[in-house]
Write a protein that holds these residues in place. Structure first.
Motif, PDB file in Angstrom:
ATOM      1  N   MET A 219       0.834  -1.205   0.000  1.00  0.00           N
ATOM      2  CA  MET A 219       0.000   0.000   0.000  1.00  0.00           C
ATOM      3  C   MET A 219       0.867   1.253   0.000  1.00  0.00           C
ATOM      4  SD  MET A 219      -2.936  -0.957   2.728  1.00  0.00           S
ATOM      5  CE  MET A 219      -3.797  -2.505   2.632  1.00  0.00           C
ATOM      6  N   HIS A 220       1.908   1.244   0.810  1.00  0.00           N
ATOM      7  CA  HIS A 220       2.799   2.406   0.852  1.00  0.00           C
ATOM      8  C   HIS A 220       3.565   2.567  -0.464  1.00  0.00           C
ATOM      9  CE1 HIS A 220       1.961   2.277   5.166  1.00  0.00           C
ATOM     10  NE2 HIS A 220       2.317   3.549   5.160  1.00  0.00           N
ATOM     11  N   LEU A 221       3.988   1.455  -1.049  1.00  0.00           N
ATOM     12  CA  LEU A 221       4.674   1.522  -2.334  1.00  0.00           C
ATOM     13  C   LEU A 221       3.754   2.084  -3.409  1.00  0.00           C
ATOM     14  CD1 LEU A 221       7.088   0.862  -4.209  1.00  0.00           C
ATOM     15  CD2 LEU A 221       6.030  -1.389  -4.529  1.00  0.00           C
ATOM     16  N   SER A 222       2.521   1.603  -3.466  1.00  0.00           N
ATOM     17  CA  SER A 222       1.606   2.096  -4.500  1.00  0.00           C
ATOM     18  C   SER A 222       1.247   3.556  -4.259  1.00  0.00           C
ATOM     19  CB  SER A 222       0.339   1.240  -4.563  1.00  0.00           C
ATOM     20  OG  SER A 222      -0.474   1.431  -3.438  1.00  0.00           O
ATOM     21  N   GLY A 223       1.144   3.974  -3.008  1.00  0.00           N
ATOM     22  CA  GLY A 223       0.902   5.391  -2.724  1.00  0.00           C
ATOM     23  C   GLY A 223       2.068   6.262  -3.137  1.00  0.00           C
ATOM     24  N   ALA A 224       3.277   5.794  -2.888  1.00  0.00           N
ATOM     25  CA  ALA A 224       4.460   6.558  -3.300  1.00  0.00           C
ATOM     26  C   ALA A 224       4.555   6.632  -4.822  1.00  0.00           C
ATOM     27  CB  ALA A 224       5.721   5.916  -2.723  1.00  0.00           C
ATOM     28  N   LEU A 225       4.242   5.528  -5.497  1.00  0.00           N
ATOM     29  CA  LEU A 225       4.245   5.544  -6.962  1.00  0.00           C
ATOM     30  C   LEU A 225       3.176   6.487  -7.507  1.00  0.00           C
ATOM     31  CD1 LEU A 225       4.828   1.770  -7.790  1.00  0.00           C
ATOM     32  CD2 LEU A 225       6.407   3.669  -8.142  1.00  0.00           C
ATOM     33  N   LEU A 226       2.012   6.522  -6.851  1.00  0.00           N
ATOM     34  CA  LEU A 226       0.957   7.439  -7.286  1.00  0.00           C
ATOM     35  C   LEU A 226       1.404   8.883  -7.147  1.00  0.00           C
ATOM     36  CD1 LEU A 226      -1.985   7.751  -8.298  1.00  0.00           C
ATOM     37  CD2 LEU A 226      -2.646   7.911  -5.898  1.00  0.00           C
ATOM     38  N   VAL A 227       2.023   9.219  -6.026  1.00  0.00           N
ATOM     39  CA  VAL A 227       2.514  10.585  -5.826  1.00  0.00           C
ATOM     40  C   VAL A 227       3.588  10.903  -6.868  1.00  0.00           C
ATOM     41  CG1 VAL A 227       3.818  12.063  -4.248  1.00  0.00           C
ATOM     42  CG2 VAL A 227       1.894  10.742  -3.401  1.00  0.00           C
ATOM     43  N   LEU A 228       4.455   9.947  -7.150  1.00  0.00           N
ATOM     44  CA  LEU A 228       5.503  10.182  -8.155  1.00  0.00           C
ATOM     45  C   LEU A 228       4.931  10.378  -9.562  1.00  0.00           C
ATOM     46  CD1 LEU A 228       8.329   7.756  -7.010  1.00  0.00           C
ATOM     47  CD2 LEU A 228       8.288  10.255  -6.877  1.00  0.00           C
ATOM     48  N   THR A 229       3.781   9.774  -9.844  1.00  0.00           N
ATOM     49  CA  THR A 229       3.182   9.993 -11.159  1.00  0.00           C
ATOM     50  C   THR A 229       2.711  11.428 -11.327  1.00  0.00           C
ATOM     51  OG1 THR A 229       0.957   9.302 -10.489  1.00  0.00           O
ATOM     52  CG2 THR A 229       2.430   7.604 -11.404  1.00  0.00           C
TER      53      THR A 229
ATOM     54  N   THR B  84      -6.863  10.881  -1.267  1.00  0.00           N
ATOM     55  CA  THR B  84      -8.242  10.383  -1.282  1.00  0.00           C
ATOM     56  C   THR B  84      -8.399   9.277  -2.321  1.00  0.00           C
ATOM     57  OG1 THR B  84      -9.021  12.559  -0.611  1.00  0.00           O
ATOM     58  CG2 THR B  84     -10.653  11.062  -1.519  1.00  0.00           C
ATOM     59  N   PHE B  85      -7.857   9.492  -3.512  1.00  0.00           N
ATOM     60  CA  PHE B  85      -7.920   8.471  -4.562  1.00  0.00           C
ATOM     61  C   PHE B  85      -7.205   7.199  -4.124  1.00  0.00           C
ATOM     62  CE2 PHE B  85      -6.165   6.450  -8.373  1.00  0.00           C
ATOM     63  CZ  PHE B  85      -7.326   6.215  -9.083  1.00  0.00           C
ATOM     64  N   HIS B  86      -6.087   7.347  -3.451  1.00  0.00           N
ATOM     65  CA  HIS B  86      -5.322   6.194  -2.974  1.00  0.00           C
ATOM     66  C   HIS B  86      -6.141   5.367  -1.984  1.00  0.00           C
ATOM     67  CE1 HIS B  86      -1.909   3.792  -1.759  1.00  0.00           C
ATOM     68  NE2 HIS B  86      -1.978   4.243  -0.526  1.00  0.00           N
ATOM     69  N   VAL B  87      -6.808   6.042  -1.060  1.00  0.00           N
ATOM     70  CA  VAL B  87      -7.561   5.334  -0.019  1.00  0.00           C
ATOM     71  C   VAL B  87      -8.865   4.755  -0.564  1.00  0.00           C
ATOM     72  CG1 VAL B  87      -8.811   5.681   2.157  1.00  0.00           C
ATOM     73  CG2 VAL B  87      -6.520   6.622   1.870  1.00  0.00           C
ATOM     74  N   VAL B  88      -9.544   5.506  -1.420  1.00  0.00           N
ATOM     75  CA  VAL B  88     -10.868   5.094  -1.891  1.00  0.00           C
ATOM     76  C   VAL B  88     -10.787   4.102  -3.055  1.00  0.00           C
ATOM     77  CG1 VAL B  88     -12.996   5.968  -2.955  1.00  0.00           C
ATOM     78  CG2 VAL B  88     -11.960   7.204  -1.083  1.00  0.00           C
ATOM     79  N   VAL B  89      -9.782   4.235  -3.904  1.00  0.00           N
ATOM     80  CA  VAL B  89      -9.727   3.405  -5.115  1.00  0.00           C
ATOM     81  C   VAL B  89      -8.574   2.404  -5.079  1.00  0.00           C
ATOM     82  CG1 VAL B  89      -9.410   3.454  -7.622  1.00  0.00           C
ATOM     83  CG2 VAL B  89     -10.873   5.144  -6.523  1.00  0.00           C
ATOM     84  N   GLN B  90      -7.360   2.899  -4.897  1.00  0.00           N
ATOM     85  CA  GLN B  90      -6.184   2.043  -5.070  1.00  0.00           C
ATOM     86  C   GLN B  90      -6.086   0.913  -4.059  1.00  0.00           C
ATOM     87  OE1 GLN B  90      -2.827   4.788  -5.358  1.00  0.00           O
ATOM     88  NE2 GLN B  90      -2.014   3.228  -6.700  1.00  0.00           N
ATOM     89  N   ILE B  91      -6.239   1.231  -2.797  1.00  0.00           N
ATOM     90  CA  ILE B  91      -6.081   0.195  -1.774  1.00  0.00           C
ATOM     91  C   ILE B  91      -7.138  -0.896  -1.920  1.00  0.00           C
ATOM     92  CG2 ILE B  91      -6.168  -0.266   0.709  1.00  0.00           C
ATOM     93  CD1 ILE B  91      -4.671   2.383   1.107  1.00  0.00           C
TER      94      ILE B  91
END
Length: 169
Positions: free
Chosen positions: A30-40, A78-85
């Motif tokens: 979850m933390h990796l995907s959140g960091a990748l999302l921020v990097l995008t 918000t997108f990370h918590v509601v969609v990605q996870i």
């Protein structure tokens, strides 16, 4: 009463260890995907470019640039918590027997549906052209981040032990 083991406390501790390992793997993913999302977001979305296009009599024209960045960061979280996870968890759970590509496909499909609901229902985008553009933008970012999530959970998934060839057990 037989529990299948002479040491039931040992089996409980082993199950707890396996459960904690799985939780740790998913938290790391979850933390990796959140960091990748921020990097995008280093590639700025189109709606940020429209910031300077506001007319002078528009009350939002006086909004400082830091508020635009904070808004983008809040939207990202918000997108990370509601969609990605949820999509990552669902993809890794439903695709666990089918391999990495099946897990990824299920995660992206779940993210596609959740992103549409998020943009239409939560954000309130009603225009079809704007909804499509935002959906494509968010899905491109989510696909990259979900690849990291599914890749990490698949790489760290415990595999059943296989005997060595020629060795009888």
């Amino acid at each position: 009463m037989s529990t299948g083991s002479d040491y039931p406390a040992l089996m409980t501790a082993r199950r707890a260890t396996v459960w904690l390992r799985r939780v740790a793997v998913h938290l790391g993913a979850m933390h990796l995907s959140g960091a990748l999302l921020v990097l995008t977001f280093l590639v700025t979305p189109g709606w940020v470019d429209a910031y300077g296009a506001a007319p002078a009599d528009d009350p939002t024209a006086d909004l400082p640039p830091v508020m635009i960045l904070l808004g983008a960061l809040f939207g990202c979280v918000t997108f990370h918590v509601v969609v990605q996870i949820p999509a990552g968890l669902l993809g890794s759970w439903l695709g666990r027997r089918g391999g990495v590509l099946v897990s990824y496909a299920v995660a992206v499909a779940a993210a596609a549906a959740l992103t549409l609901v998020f943009l239409w229902g939560v954000v309130g985008v009603a225009d079809a052209a704007e909804l499509t553009a935002l959906w494509l933008d968010y899905m491109a970012r989510a696909a990259v981040a979900l690849a990291g999530y599914v890749g990490l959970t698949s790489a760290l998934r415990p595999r059943p032990a296989r005997p060595f060839p020629g060795v009888e057990g």
